[in-house]
Design a protein around this motif. Structure first.
Motif, short mmCIF file in Angstrom:
data_model
loop_
_atom_site.label_atom_id
_atom_site.label_comp_id
_atom_site.label_asym_id
_atom_site.label_seq_id
_atom_site.Cartn_x
_atom_site.Cartn_y
_atom_site.Cartn_z
N GLY A 170 34.30 30.18 34.69
CA GLY A 170 35.37 30.05 33.71
C GLY A 170 35.09 30.88 32.46
O GLY A 170 35.99 31.50 31.89
N SER A 171 33.81 30.90 32.06
CA SER A 171 33.42 31.69 30.90
C SER A 171 33.61 33.19 31.17
O SER A 171 34.10 33.93 30.32
CB SER A 171 31.96 31.39 30.54
N ARG A 172 33.22 33.63 32.37
CA ARG A 172 33.41 35.04 32.74
C ARG A 172 34.88 35.39 32.77
O ARG A 172 35.28 36.51 32.43
CB ARG A 172 32.77 35.31 34.09
N LEU A 173 35.69 34.44 33.19
CA LEU A 173 37.12 34.68 33.29
C LEU A 173 37.77 34.70 31.91
O LEU A 173 38.86 35.25 31.74
CB LEU A 173 37.76 33.60 34.17
N GLY A 174 37.07 34.12 30.92
CA GLY A 174 37.65 34.02 29.58
C GLY A 174 38.60 32.86 29.44
O GLY A 174 39.37 32.78 28.48
N GLU A 175 38.56 31.95 30.42
CA GLU A 175 39.44 30.78 30.43
C GLU A 175 38.62 29.56 30.79
O GLU A 175 38.54 29.17 31.96
CB GLU A 175 40.58 30.97 31.43
N GLU A 215 33.82 22.62 44.57
CA GLU A 215 33.87 23.80 45.44
C GLU A 215 35.26 24.42 45.43
O GLU A 215 35.40 25.65 45.43
CB GLU A 215 33.46 23.41 46.86
N ASN A 216 36.29 23.57 45.41
CA ASN A 216 37.66 24.09 45.34
C ASN A 216 37.91 24.78 44.01
O ASN A 216 38.55 25.84 43.96
CB ASN A 216 38.67 22.94 45.54
N VAL A 217 37.41 24.17 42.92
CA VAL A 217 37.56 24.79 41.60
C VAL A 217 36.86 26.15 41.59
O VAL A 217 37.41 27.14 41.10
CB VAL A 217 36.97 23.87 40.51
N ARG A 218 35.64 26.18 42.15
CA ARG A 218 34.89 27.43 42.18
C ARG A 218 35.64 28.50 43.00
O ARG A 218 35.72 29.66 42.58
CB ARG A 218 33.50 27.18 42.78
N ALA A 219 36.18 28.09 44.14
CA ALA A 219 36.91 29.05 44.98
C ALA A 219 38.13 29.60 44.23
O ALA A 219 38.42 30.80 44.29
CB ALA A 219 37.34 28.38 46.28
N ASP A 220 38.85 28.71 43.52
CA ASP A 220 40.01 29.16 42.75
C ASP A 220 39.59 30.13 41.65
O ASP A 220 40.26 31.15 41.40
CB ASP A 220 40.72 27.95 42.13
N LEU A 221 38.48 29.81 40.96
CA LEU A 221 38.01 30.68 39.87
C LEU A 221 37.55 32.04 40.41
O LEU A 221 37.80 33.08 39.79
CB LEU A 221 36.87 30.00 39.11
N GLN A 223 38.67 33.47 43.06
CA GLN A 223 39.89 34.19 43.42
C GLN A 223 40.55 34.76 42.16
O GLN A 223 41.02 35.91 42.15
CB GLN A 223 40.87 33.27 44.14
N ALA A 224 40.56 33.96 41.07
CA ALA A 224 41.15 34.43 39.82
C ALA A 224 40.38 35.62 39.26
O ALA A 224 40.97 36.58 38.76
CB ALA A 224 41.19 33.29 38.80
N LEU A 225 39.06 35.58 39.34
CA LEU A 225 38.25 36.72 38.89
C LEU A 225 38.55 37.96 39.71
O LEU A 225 38.66 39.07 39.18
CB LEU A 225 36.76 36.37 39.00
N TRP A 292 44.68 33.39 34.49
CA TRP A 292 44.44 34.24 35.66
C TRP A 292 44.44 33.41 36.93
O TRP A 292 44.80 33.89 38.01
CB TRP A 292 43.13 35.00 35.51
N LEU A 293 44.05 32.15 36.80
CA LEU A 293 44.05 31.27 37.97
C LEU A 293 45.48 31.08 38.47
O LEU A 293 45.76 31.18 39.67
CB LEU A 293 43.43 29.92 37.59
#
Length: 389
Positions: A170-175, A215-221, A223-225, A292-293
């Motif tokens: 989430g930090s890398r994504l900026g969100e 794991e679902n949250v990580r997969a979504d993030l 994908q967003a990245l 982005w997600l």
């Protein structure tokens, strides 16, 4: 005891004492034992550990008395280089008799009586059996608690790692992702495992649910990245996909134009373009302030819709051209039926001739009503077959 018997018994007891001492030291240095000594336990685990501690207290009391007897026996042996009758008698009493004195444990005042406390005397063998029973009770508790900790604590750590990984993404994504509830759940589950492992049967299922969610949250993030990194390229690919949709829809319109003058079509057969709607959705996505997600989800939906629109347009073109093929098939079938009528002498039959002419007019008129034409050909076929199929 004989001199040889006394010497042998004393050596055997000394070895036994050393072995027991080693086992007790191993027990106290056990990782789970050390953790339990400083742990704030509760409920089932607290009761089980209190029983184990009481057993260990009995064990140490027995061991101290046991060592005291062996110490006395070793002192008797050290009095003379060659054992005499008096020493053999003393060693026999110490090593074979009821030489282990167990003093009555101190009790709180509400459990005392005015009668003298009852002391107990045991042989060395009886003392070892009691020590072993206490040792087994304590190690059974350790084993049971350790097995739960060994099974659940790594899963707790794994969930903590997944939580940290999601935050880092989430930090890398900026969100930054709000995982406050999951963090609180993990803290609660870790505390439950540490404080009452024997009552933590519910924790495994909750941990599984938590880990699946993370794991679902990580997969979504992730994908967003990926979408963030590849958005420009995917957007261009989507525009190219829209061009393919335009081409397929143009082909469908051409097919419709070619067919509608020859085949009677309902109004809904007119191809409708889905490109404007997809273009508007893409423009809205470009201007969106969504995360982005969310943009990843919307872009994936648009890509799928473009593929579906192209496939739908191509299918429409094939279906329209298939109507011309169907008309040609019916024309061929009508010709085959007429040839059969000529062979069977039915070609001059007035009723058959009327049915043939009706079918021919329907098939060679423009636009052709395929439904009525197919029924007319079928009726003519039955007539020349004598009413059968």
């Amino acid at each position: 005891m004989s001199r040889e018997g006394a010497e042998h018994a004393l050596r055997a007891r000394a070895a036994e004492r050393d072995r027991i001492s080693g086992d007790l030291l191993d027990l106290e240095s056990h990782t789970t034992y050390q953790l339990l000594k400083g742990a704030s336990l509760r409920d089932a685990t607290r009761l089980r550990w209190e029983e184990a501690q009481a057993a260990l207290a009995r064990l140490w009391s027995l061991y101290d008395a046991y060592r005291g007897v062996l110490r006395d026996a070793e002192q008797v042996r050290a009095e003379r280089s060659r054992l005499g009758g008096e020493q053999l008698e003393a060693l026999t009493a110490l090593l074979s008799g009821r030489s282990v004195l167990l003093k009555a444990p101190a009790k709180p005042v509400e459990q005392r009586s005015l009668l003298p406390p009852v002391e107990e005397r045991l042989t060395l063998d009886e003392t070892v059996l009691r020590m072993d029973a206490a040792f087994q009770l304590a190690t059974d508790a350790l084993t049971e608690i350790d097995s739960v900790w060994s099974a659940l604590l790594p899963r707790v750590d794994s969930a903590a790692a997944a939580l940290a990984g999601a935050r880092e993404l989430g930090s890398r994504l900026g969100e930054p992702v709000d995982l406050t509830r999951q963090d609180a759940d993990l803290t609660r589950l870790r505390a439950a495992v540490l404080a009452d492992p024997l009552g933590a049967g519910h924790v495994k299922q909750e941990l599984d649910t938590l880990v699946r969610h993370l794991e679902n949250v990580r997969a979504d993030l992730e994908q967003a990245l990926t979408v963030k990194d590849e958005y420009g390229a995917r957007r261009e690919n989507l525009k190219a996909a829209l061009d393919l949709v335009r081409a397929a829809e143009s082909e469908a319109r051409l097919a419709h134009g070619a067919v509608v003058v020859k085949i009677a079509l309902p109004p809904q057969a007119q191809p409708r373009s889905g490109v404007p709607e997809l273009e508007a959705a893409l423009a809205a996505l470009d201007a969106s302030a969504d995360s982005w997600l969310e943009r990843a989800r919307r872009l994936t939906v648009l890509e799928r819709q473009a593929e579906e629109a192209e496939a739908k347009a191509k299918a429409a073109a094939r279906a329209l051209r298939g109507l011309l093929n169907r008309r040609d098939e019916l024309r061929g079938l009508l010709g085959a039926c007429q040839a059969k009528a000529a062979r069977t002498g039915m070609v001059e039959d007035p009723a058959a001739m009327r049915l043939y002419e009706r079918a021919r007019l329907l098939l060679w008129s423009s636009p052709c009503d395929l439904t009525r034409a197919a029924a007319a050909v079928d009726e003519y076929k039955r007539a020349i077959n004598g009413g059968g199929r």
